[in-house]
Design a protein around this motif. Sequence first.
Motif, PDB file in Angstrom:
ATOM      1  N   HIS A   1       0.321   9.295  -6.009  1.00 15.92           N
ATOM      2  CA  HIS A   1       0.776   8.181  -6.844  1.00 15.92           C
ATOM      3  C   HIS A   1       0.117   6.848  -6.474  1.00 15.92           C
ATOM      4  O   HIS A   1      -0.276   6.636  -5.325  1.00 15.92           O
ATOM      5  CB  HIS A   1       2.292   8.003  -6.719  1.00 15.92           C
ATOM      6  CG  HIS A   1       3.068   9.097  -7.334  1.00 15.92           C
ATOM      7  ND1 HIS A   1       3.413  10.240  -6.655  1.00 15.92           N
ATOM      8  CD2 HIS A   1       3.571   9.247  -8.584  1.00 15.92           C
ATOM      9  CE1 HIS A   1       4.100  11.036  -7.448  1.00 15.92           C
ATOM     10  NE2 HIS A   1       4.202  10.463  -8.632  1.00 15.92           N
ATOM     11  N   HIS A   2       0.057   5.945  -7.469  1.00 15.70           N
ATOM     12  CA  HIS A   2      -0.268   4.537  -7.259  1.00 15.70           C
ATOM     13  C   HIS A   2       1.059   3.792  -7.313  1.00 15.70           C
ATOM     14  O   HIS A   2       1.929   4.128  -8.128  1.00 15.70           O
ATOM     15  CB  HIS A   2      -1.175   4.000  -8.367  1.00 15.70           C
ATOM     16  CG  HIS A   2      -2.495   4.681  -8.469  1.00 15.70           C
ATOM     17  ND1 HIS A   2      -3.435   4.676  -7.458  1.00 15.70           N
ATOM     18  CD2 HIS A   2      -3.050   5.381  -9.484  1.00 15.70           C
ATOM     19  CE1 HIS A   2      -4.506   5.337  -7.850  1.00 15.70           C
ATOM     20  NE2 HIS A   2      -4.295   5.789  -9.076  1.00 15.70           N
ATOM     21  N   PHE A   3       1.215   2.760  -6.478  1.00 19.29           N
ATOM     22  CA  PHE A   3       2.470   2.022  -6.397  1.00 19.29           C
ATOM     23  C   PHE A   3       2.255   0.558  -6.762  1.00 19.29           C
ATOM     24  O   PHE A   3       1.298  -0.074  -6.316  1.00 19.29           O
ATOM     25  CB  PHE A   3       3.051   2.126  -4.983  1.00 19.29           C
ATOM     26  CG  PHE A   3       3.344   3.543  -4.573  1.00 19.29           C
ATOM     27  CD1 PHE A   3       4.557   4.134  -4.861  1.00 19.29           C
ATOM     28  CD2 PHE A   3       2.382   4.295  -3.920  1.00 19.29           C
ATOM     29  CE1 PHE A   3       4.818   5.440  -4.488  1.00 19.29           C
ATOM     30  CE2 PHE A   3       2.630   5.606  -3.546  1.00 19.29           C
ATOM     31  CZ  PHE A   3       3.853   6.182  -3.832  1.00 19.29           C
ATOM     32  N   PHE A   4       3.186   0.026  -7.586  1.00 17.72           N
ATOM     33  CA  PHE A   4       3.135  -1.355  -8.032  1.00 17.72           C
ATOM     34  C   PHE A   4       4.512  -1.966  -7.909  1.00 17.72           C
ATOM     35  O   PHE A   4       5.523  -1.263  -7.933  1.00 17.72           O
ATOM     36  CB  PHE A   4       2.698  -1.430  -9.507  1.00 17.72           C
ATOM     37  CG  PHE A   4       1.340  -0.840  -9.756  1.00 17.72           C
ATOM     38  CD1 PHE A   4       0.207  -1.622  -9.673  1.00 17.72           C
ATOM     39  CD2 PHE A   4       1.192   0.496 -10.056  1.00 17.72           C
ATOM     40  CE1 PHE A   4      -1.052  -1.094  -9.890  1.00 17.72           C
ATOM     41  CE2 PHE A   4      -0.061   1.051 -10.279  1.00 17.72           C
ATOM     42  CZ  PHE A   4      -1.185   0.247 -10.197  1.00 17.72           C
TER      43      PHE A   4
ATOM     44  N   ASP B   1     -10.349  -0.055  -6.887  1.00 14.73           N
ATOM     45  CA  ASP B   1     -10.071  -0.477  -5.510  1.00 14.73           C
ATOM     46  C   ASP B   1      -8.796   0.217  -5.012  1.00 14.73           C
ATOM     47  O   ASP B   1      -7.715  -0.347  -5.061  1.00 14.73           O
ATOM     48  CB  ASP B   1      -9.920  -1.998  -5.468  1.00 14.73           C
ATOM     49  CG  ASP B   1      -9.777  -2.541  -4.050  1.00 14.73           C
ATOM     50  OD1 ASP B   1      -9.884  -1.764  -3.085  1.00 14.73           O
ATOM     51  OD2 ASP B   1      -9.551  -3.749  -3.917  1.00 14.73           O
ATOM     52  N   VAL B   2      -8.909   1.449  -4.550  1.00 14.35           N
ATOM     53  CA  VAL B   2      -7.757   2.215  -4.078  1.00 14.35           C
ATOM     54  C   VAL B   2      -7.571   1.971  -2.594  1.00 14.35           C
ATOM     55  O   VAL B   2      -8.504   2.072  -1.807  1.00 14.35           O
ATOM     56  CB  VAL B   2      -7.961   3.725  -4.360  1.00 14.35           C
ATOM     57  CG1 VAL B   2      -6.822   4.538  -3.794  1.00 14.35           C
ATOM     58  CG2 VAL B   2      -8.105   3.969  -5.850  1.00 14.35           C
ATOM     59  N   ARG B   3      -6.342   1.638  -2.216  1.00 11.73           N
ATOM     60  CA  ARG B   3      -6.022   1.348  -0.809  1.00 11.73           C
ATOM     61  C   ARG B   3      -4.806   2.164  -0.376  1.00 11.73           C
ATOM     62  O   ARG B   3      -4.028   2.614  -1.209  1.00 11.73           O
ATOM     63  CB  ARG B   3      -5.721  -0.143  -0.643  1.00 11.73           C
ATOM     64  CG  ARG B   3      -6.910  -1.001  -1.057  1.00 11.73           C
ATOM     65  CD  ARG B   3      -6.645  -2.442  -0.799  1.00 11.73           C
ATOM     66  NE  ARG B   3      -7.727  -3.255  -1.361  1.00 11.73           N
ATOM     67  CZ  ARG B   3      -7.881  -4.524  -1.085  1.00 11.73           C
ATOM     68  NH1 ARG B   3      -7.053  -5.156  -0.284  1.00 11.73           N
ATOM     69  NH2 ARG B   3      -8.877  -5.197  -1.634  1.00 11.73           N
ATOM     70  N   PRO B   4      -4.610   2.311   0.926  1.00 12.51           N
ATOM     71  CA  PRO B   4      -3.441   3.063   1.419  1.00 12.51           C
ATOM     72  C   PRO B   4      -2.137   2.393   1.009  1.00 12.51           C
ATOM     73  O   PRO B   4      -2.098   1.184   0.775  1.00 12.51           O
ATOM     74  CB  PRO B   4      -3.593   3.029   2.936  1.00 12.51           C
ATOM     75  CG  PRO B   4      -4.977   2.581   3.203  1.00 12.51           C
ATOM     76  CD  PRO B   4      -5.446   1.828   2.013  1.00 12.51           C
ATOM     77  N   LYS B   5      -1.065   3.164   0.919  1.00 12.76           N
ATOM     78  CA  LYS B   5       0.254   2.629   0.565  1.00 12.76           C
ATOM     79  C   LYS B   5       0.603   1.456   1.452  1.00 12.76           C
ATOM     80  O   LYS B   5       0.426   1.494   2.658  1.00 12.76           O
ATOM     81  CB  LYS B   5       1.306   3.732   0.693  1.00 12.76           C
ATOM     82  CG  LYS B   5       2.737   3.311   0.448  1.00 12.76           C
ATOM     83  CD  LYS B   5       3.026   3.077  -1.017  1.00 12.76           C
ATOM     84  CE  LYS B   5       4.497   2.887  -1.306  1.00 12.76           C
ATOM     85  NZ  LYS B   5       5.034   1.586  -1.019  1.00 12.76           N
ATOM     86  N   TRP B   6       1.082   0.381   0.826  1.00 10.58           N
ATOM     87  CA  TRP B   6       1.459  -0.865   1.496  1.00 10.58           C
ATOM     88  C   TRP B   6       2.526  -0.627   2.556  1.00 10.58           C
ATOM     89  O   TRP B   6       3.484   0.099   2.340  1.00 10.58           O
ATOM     90  CB  TRP B   6       1.995  -1.821   0.445  1.00 10.58           C
ATOM     91  CG  TRP B   6       2.473  -3.129   0.961  1.00 10.58           C
ATOM     92  CD1 TRP B   6       3.771  -3.484   1.189  1.00 10.58           C
ATOM     93  CD2 TRP B   6       1.686  -4.260   1.284  1.00 10.58           C
ATOM     94  NE1 TRP B   6       3.829  -4.771   1.635  1.00 10.58           N
ATOM     95  CE2 TRP B   6       2.561  -5.269   1.698  1.00 10.58           C
ATOM     96  CE3 TRP B   6       0.322  -4.516   1.274  1.00 10.58           C
ATOM     97  CZ2 TRP B   6       2.110  -6.517   2.097  1.00 10.58           C
ATOM     98  CZ3 TRP B   6      -0.118  -5.752   1.661  1.00 10.58           C
ATOM     99  CH2 TRP B   6       0.770  -6.736   2.066  1.00 10.58           C
TER     100      TRP B   6
ATOM    101  N   VAL C   1      -1.542   9.580  -9.937  1.00 10.20           N
ATOM    102  CA  VAL C   1      -2.966   9.317  -9.741  1.00 10.20           C
ATOM    103  C   VAL C   1      -3.789   9.837 -10.923  1.00 10.20           C
ATOM    104  O   VAL C   1      -4.725   9.168 -11.372  1.00 10.20           O
ATOM    105  CB  VAL C   1      -3.450   9.932  -8.404  1.00 10.20           C
ATOM    106  CG1 VAL C   1      -4.955   9.916  -8.296  1.00 10.20           C
ATOM    107  CG2 VAL C   1      -2.816   9.206  -7.228  1.00 10.20           C
ATOM    108  N   GLU C   2      -3.424  10.987 -11.457  1.00 12.16           N
ATOM    109  CA  GLU C   2      -4.192  11.532 -12.574  1.00 12.16           C
ATOM    110  C   GLU C   2      -3.981  10.761 -13.887  1.00 12.16           C
ATOM    111  O   GLU C   2      -4.752  10.899 -14.825  1.00 12.16           O
ATOM    112  CB  GLU C   2      -3.905  13.029 -12.796  1.00 12.16           C
ATOM    113  CG  GLU C   2      -2.469  13.360 -13.108  1.00 12.16           C
ATOM    114  CD  GLU C   2      -1.639  13.746 -11.886  1.00 12.16           C
ATOM    115  OE1 GLU C   2      -0.544  14.290 -12.092  1.00 12.16           O
ATOM    116  OE2 GLU C   2      -2.080  13.530 -10.754  1.00 12.16           O
TER     117      GLU C   2
ATOM    118  N   SER D   1      -1.829   3.273  -2.704  1.00 11.56           N
ATOM    119  CA  SER D   1      -1.756   4.608  -3.287  1.00 11.56           C
ATOM    120  C   SER D   1      -1.548   5.664  -2.213  1.00 11.56           C
ATOM    121  O   SER D   1      -1.918   5.472  -1.063  1.00 11.56           O
ATOM    122  CB  SER D   1      -3.063   4.913  -4.026  1.00 11.56           C
ATOM    123  OG  SER D   1      -3.275   3.980  -5.052  1.00 11.56           O
ATOM    124  N   SER D   2      -0.963   6.765  -2.638  1.00 10.32           N
ATOM    125  CA  SER D   2      -0.871   7.962  -1.794  1.00 10.32           C
ATOM    126  C   SER D   2      -1.772   9.010  -2.432  1.00 10.32           C
ATOM    127  O   SER D   2      -2.502   8.714  -3.377  1.00 10.32           O
ATOM    128  CB  SER D   2       0.578   8.455  -1.745  1.00 10.32           C
ATOM    129  OG  SER D   2       0.973   8.967  -3.001  1.00 10.32           O
TER     130      SER D   2
END
Length: 68
Positions: free
Chosen positions: A8-11, A33-38, A26-27, A4-5
């Motif tokens: 946004h969350h990225f998949f 379990d939020v982690r930094p962008k891959w 994000v909203e 995530s940034s």
Amino acid sequence: YQGSSDTHHFFAARSMDASVFIKIKVEDLSLIDVRPKWKTSNQNVSPGSFGYYAVDPLQNFKRISRSQ
């Protein structure tokens, strides 16, 4: 889940021979379990991995455990 940034969350999803990259505000989606962008380099994961862990989009992007 690719991380995530601030906004946004990225998949990443793979259907047959094509990959699709999904960005959700994000909203609009709460994750435990939020982690930094891959980052694609210097990751200790198996070759071909798209991100941190698998999720089920039909269950509100809930994390899939490895035992399933």
